[in-house]
Design a protein around this motif. Structure first.
Motif, PDB file in Angstrom:
ATOM      1  N   LYS A 174       0.809  -1.224   0.000  1.00  0.00           N
ATOM      2  CA  LYS A 174       0.000   0.000   0.000  1.00  0.00           C
ATOM      3  C   LYS A 174       0.848   1.284   0.000  1.00  0.00           C
ATOM      4  CE  LYS A 174      -3.918  -2.474   1.000  1.00  0.00           C
ATOM      5  NZ  LYS A 174      -3.506  -3.812   0.652  1.00  0.00           N
ATOM      6  N   THR A 175       2.151   1.165  -0.121  1.00  0.00           N
ATOM      7  CA  THR A 175       3.026   2.334  -0.111  1.00  0.00           C
ATOM      8  C   THR A 175       2.591   3.339  -1.179  1.00  0.00           C
ATOM      9  OG1 THR A 175       4.877   0.950   0.599  1.00  0.00           O
ATOM     10  CG2 THR A 175       5.417   3.128  -0.304  1.00  0.00           C
ATOM     11  N   GLY A 176       2.303   4.557  -0.769  1.00  0.00           N
ATOM     12  CA  GLY A 176       1.964   5.639  -1.689  1.00  0.00           C
ATOM     13  C   GLY A 176       0.568   5.598  -2.262  1.00  0.00           C
ATOM     14  N   ILE A 177      -0.207   4.560  -1.969  1.00  0.00           N
ATOM     15  CA  ILE A 177      -1.506   4.425  -2.640  1.00  0.00           C
ATOM     16  C   ILE A 177      -2.534   5.430  -2.139  1.00  0.00           C
ATOM     17  CG2 ILE A 177      -2.559   2.641  -1.153  1.00  0.00           C
ATOM     18  CD1 ILE A 177      -2.674   2.904  -5.031  1.00  0.00           C
ATOM     19  N   VAL A 178      -2.448   5.831  -0.872  1.00  0.00           N
ATOM     20  CA  VAL A 178      -3.420   6.802  -0.348  1.00  0.00           C
ATOM     21  C   VAL A 178      -3.274   8.124  -1.088  1.00  0.00           C
ATOM     22  CG1 VAL A 178      -4.084   8.164   1.670  1.00  0.00           C
ATOM     23  CG2 VAL A 178      -3.661   5.710   1.904  1.00  0.00           C
ATOM     24  N   ASP A 179      -2.062   8.618  -1.200  1.00  0.00           N
ATOM     25  CA  ASP A 179      -1.854   9.885  -1.894  1.00  0.00           C
ATOM     26  C   ASP A 179      -2.239   9.770  -3.365  1.00  0.00           C
ATOM     27  OD1 ASP A 179      -0.850  12.651  -2.043  1.00  0.00           O
ATOM     28  OD2 ASP A 179       0.692  11.763  -3.330  1.00  0.00           O
ATOM     29  N   PHE A 180      -1.869   8.651  -4.000  1.00  0.00           N
ATOM     30  CA  PHE A 180      -2.195   8.467  -5.415  1.00  0.00           C
ATOM     31  C   PHE A 180      -3.707   8.428  -5.617  1.00  0.00           C
ATOM     32  CE2 PHE A 180      -2.568   5.618  -9.230  1.00  0.00           C
ATOM     33  CZ  PHE A 180      -2.080   6.534 -10.141  1.00  0.00           C
ATOM     34  N   VAL A 236      -4.531   2.197 -18.808  1.00  0.00           N
ATOM     35  CA  VAL A 236      -3.182   2.457 -18.307  1.00  0.00           C
ATOM     36  C   VAL A 236      -2.837   1.390 -17.267  1.00  0.00           C
ATOM     37  CG1 VAL A 236      -1.671   4.115 -17.149  1.00  0.00           C
ATOM     38  CG2 VAL A 236      -3.515   4.933 -18.659  1.00  0.00           C
ATOM     39  N   PRO A 237      -1.845   0.519 -17.537  1.00  0.00           N
ATOM     40  CA  PRO A 237      -1.439  -0.479 -16.551  1.00  0.00           C
ATOM     41  C   PRO A 237      -0.346   0.094 -15.640  1.00  0.00           C
ATOM     42  CG  PRO A 237      -0.359  -0.936 -18.640  1.00  0.00           C
ATOM     43  CD  PRO A 237      -1.172   0.315 -18.827  1.00  0.00           C
ATOM     44  N   ILE A 238      -0.585   0.082 -14.346  1.00  0.00           N
ATOM     45  CA  ILE A 238       0.399   0.604 -13.397  1.00  0.00           C
ATOM     46  C   ILE A 238       0.714  -0.480 -12.383  1.00  0.00           C
ATOM     47  CG2 ILE A 238       0.900   2.386 -11.688  1.00  0.00           C
ATOM     48  CD1 ILE A 238      -1.214   4.117 -13.123  1.00  0.00           C
ATOM     49  N   CYS A 239       1.992  -0.847 -12.292  1.00  0.00           N
ATOM     50  CA  CYS A 239       2.411  -1.910 -11.380  1.00  0.00           C
ATOM     51  C   CYS A 239       3.569  -1.492 -10.482  1.00  0.00           C
ATOM     52  CB  CYS A 239       2.782  -3.168 -12.168  1.00  0.00           C
ATOM     53  SG  CYS A 239       4.115  -2.922 -13.357  1.00  0.00           S
ATOM     54  N   ASP A 240       3.910  -0.213 -10.510  1.00  0.00           N
ATOM     55  CA  ASP A 240       5.072   0.269  -9.771  1.00  0.00           C
ATOM     56  C   ASP A 240       4.739   1.622  -9.136  1.00  0.00           C
ATOM     57  OD1 ASP A 240       7.563   1.166  -8.913  1.00  0.00           O
ATOM     58  OD2 ASP A 240       8.585   0.710 -10.801  1.00  0.00           O
ATOM     59  N   GLN A 241       4.900   1.711  -7.823  1.00  0.00           N
ATOM     60  CA  GLN A 241       4.605   2.952  -7.107  1.00  0.00           C
ATOM     61  C   GLN A 241       5.451   4.116  -7.629  1.00  0.00           C
ATOM     62  OE1 GLN A 241       5.620   0.062  -5.582  1.00  0.00           O
ATOM     63  NE2 GLN A 241       4.490  -0.279  -3.691  1.00  0.00           N
ATOM     64  N   LYS A 242       6.602   3.813  -8.202  1.00  0.00           N
ATOM     65  CA  LYS A 242       7.469   4.866  -8.733  1.00  0.00           C
ATOM     66  C   LYS A 242       6.818   5.612  -9.898  1.00  0.00           C
ATOM     67  CE  LYS A 242      11.567   2.319  -7.423  1.00  0.00           C
ATOM     68  NZ  LYS A 242      12.389   1.231  -7.892  1.00  0.00           N
ATOM     69  N   ASP A 243       5.775   5.032 -10.497  1.00  0.00           N
ATOM     70  CA  ASP A 243       5.093   5.673 -11.621  1.00  0.00           C
ATOM     71  C   ASP A 243       3.905   6.544 -11.191  1.00  0.00           C
ATOM     72  OD1 ASP A 243       6.693   4.709 -13.783  1.00  0.00           O
ATOM     73  OD2 ASP A 243       5.778   2.733 -13.502  1.00  0.00           O
ATOM     74  N   TYR A 244       3.524   6.501  -9.933  1.00  0.00           N
ATOM     75  CA  TYR A 244       2.352   7.261  -9.482  1.00  0.00           C
ATOM     76  C   TYR A 244       2.481   8.756  -9.780  1.00  0.00           C
ATOM     77  CZ  TYR A 244       0.891   3.149  -6.653  1.00  0.00           C
ATOM     78  OH  TYR A 244       0.501   1.907  -6.217  1.00  0.00           O
ATOM     79  N   ALA A 245       3.589   9.361  -9.384  1.00  0.00           N
ATOM     80  CA  ALA A 245       3.760  10.808  -9.565  1.00  0.00           C
ATOM     81  C   ALA A 245       3.777  11.177 -11.045  1.00  0.00           C
ATOM     82  CB  ALA A 245       5.048  11.282  -8.881  1.00  0.00           C
ATOM     83  N   SER A 301       1.255  13.628 -15.786  1.00  0.00           N
ATOM     84  CA  SER A 301       0.823  13.481 -17.176  1.00  0.00           C
ATOM     85  C   SER A 301      -0.663  13.813 -17.330  1.00  0.00           C
ATOM     86  CB  SER A 301       1.106  12.059 -17.664  1.00  0.00           C
ATOM     87  OG  SER A 301       0.782  11.932 -19.026  1.00  0.00           O
ATOM     88  N   ILE A 302      -1.463  13.349 -16.400  1.00  0.00           N
ATOM     89  CA  ILE A 302      -2.895  13.675 -16.443  1.00  0.00           C
ATOM     90  C   ILE A 302      -3.087  15.185 -16.354  1.00  0.00           C
ATOM     91  CG2 ILE A 302      -5.067  13.500 -15.155  1.00  0.00           C
ATOM     92  CD1 ILE A 302      -4.208  10.594 -14.454  1.00  0.00           C
ATOM     93  N   ASP A 303      -2.326  15.838 -15.485  1.00  0.00           N
ATOM     94  CA  ASP A 303      -2.438  17.290 -15.344  1.00  0.00           C
ATOM     95  C   ASP A 303      -1.989  18.023 -16.600  1.00  0.00           C
ATOM     96  OD1 ASP A 303      -3.475  17.038 -12.799  1.00  0.00           O
ATOM     97  OD2 ASP A 303      -1.580  17.490 -11.785  1.00  0.00           O
ATOM     98  N   GLN A 304      -0.975  17.509 -17.273  1.00  0.00           N
ATOM     99  CA  GLN A 304      -0.440  18.187 -18.451  1.00  0.00           C
ATOM    100  C   GLN A 304      -1.322  18.022 -19.686  1.00  0.00           C
ATOM    101  OE1 GLN A 304       3.623  16.939 -19.040  1.00  0.00           O
ATOM    102  NE2 GLN A 304       4.231  17.640 -17.001  1.00  0.00           N
ATOM    103  N   CYS A 305      -1.852  16.797 -19.883  1.00  0.00           N
ATOM    104  CA  CYS A 305      -2.589  16.583 -21.137  1.00  0.00           C
ATOM    105  C   CYS A 305      -3.901  15.808 -20.967  1.00  0.00           C
ATOM    106  CB  CYS A 305      -1.697  15.883 -22.159  1.00  0.00           C
ATOM    107  SG  CYS A 305      -1.257  14.189 -21.732  1.00  0.00           S
TER     108      CYS A 305
END
Length: 194
Positions: free
Chosen positions: A13-19, A138-147, A152-156
């Motif tokens: 669950k590392t970083g998932i709350v903020d994400f 969008v497949p996400i499997c790594d907390q390092k990709d959250y930010a 990216s969502i904010d930019q485009c």
């Protein structure tokens, strides 16, 4: 914005709350498996549990949670295919645009039962399905990709194609490494020489 619904099922669950909070702040609805849902709700994040989405409870002591045609149709539908959209509409299924999964680790155990009970099936299947359909999901499997994803969502309003391809390849790599880890533990456990 092209991302409207995310499915989250994470062991770590590392970083998932903020994400998840960042997703909610961008009006992205969240579906979550039971444990992830409880964790996010404890942190004040409103989510829909998978069984509410499917209308079907988890089964077999949690062995079957996400393995449901409503989930996999929502992940595997090609948005550019009018026939796919028509089928989803007829069944009352809304597409899932993002799958966030990290897999339950494979323990080093000395008994078959413990090993087999710890193997993640639904998470691997979800990750593979999202990666197969990376142009729409969008497949996400790594907390390092959250930010990066939030930026990216904010930019485009989306994740650009080349980054979707990178996330797709990473998801298949993670699934392959997971299967290899299972193979190695089973080989040791069953005294199989490769």
């Amino acid at each position: 914005m092209n991302i409207h619904r995310a499915l989250i099922s994470v062991w770590d669950k590392t970083g998932i709350v903020d994400f998840a909070l960042q997703l909610k702040n961008r009006d992205i609805s969240i579906l979550a498996t039971h444990g992830t849902s409880l964790f996010l709700k404890e942190h004040g994040i409103d989510v829909v549990e998978i069984d509410q989405f499917t209308g079907f409870p988890q089964l077999l002591d949690g062995r079957v949670k996400t393995m449901h045609p409503k989930i996999f149709a929502a992940v595997l539908a090609r948005i550019s295919d009018q026939n796919h959209l028509k089928q989803l509409s007829q069944l009352g299924i809304e597409p899932i645009d993002m799958v966030v999964v990290n897999l339950r680790p494979i323990p080093k155990v000395s008994d078959e039962k413990s090993l087999l009970e710890s193997i993640d099936i639904g998470g691997v299947a979800l990750l593979r399905a999202a990666a197969k359909n990376y142009r729409d999901v969008v497949p996400i499997c790594d907390q390092k990709d959250y930010a990066f994803v939030i930026d990216s969502i904010d930019q485009c309003g989306d994740i650009v194609l080349q980054e979707r391809r990178r996330l797709c390849a990473k998801a298949f790599f993670v699934c392959g490494e997971y299967d290899l880890a299972i193979y190695k533990v089973l080989s040791d456990l069953f005294a199989i020489e490769s």
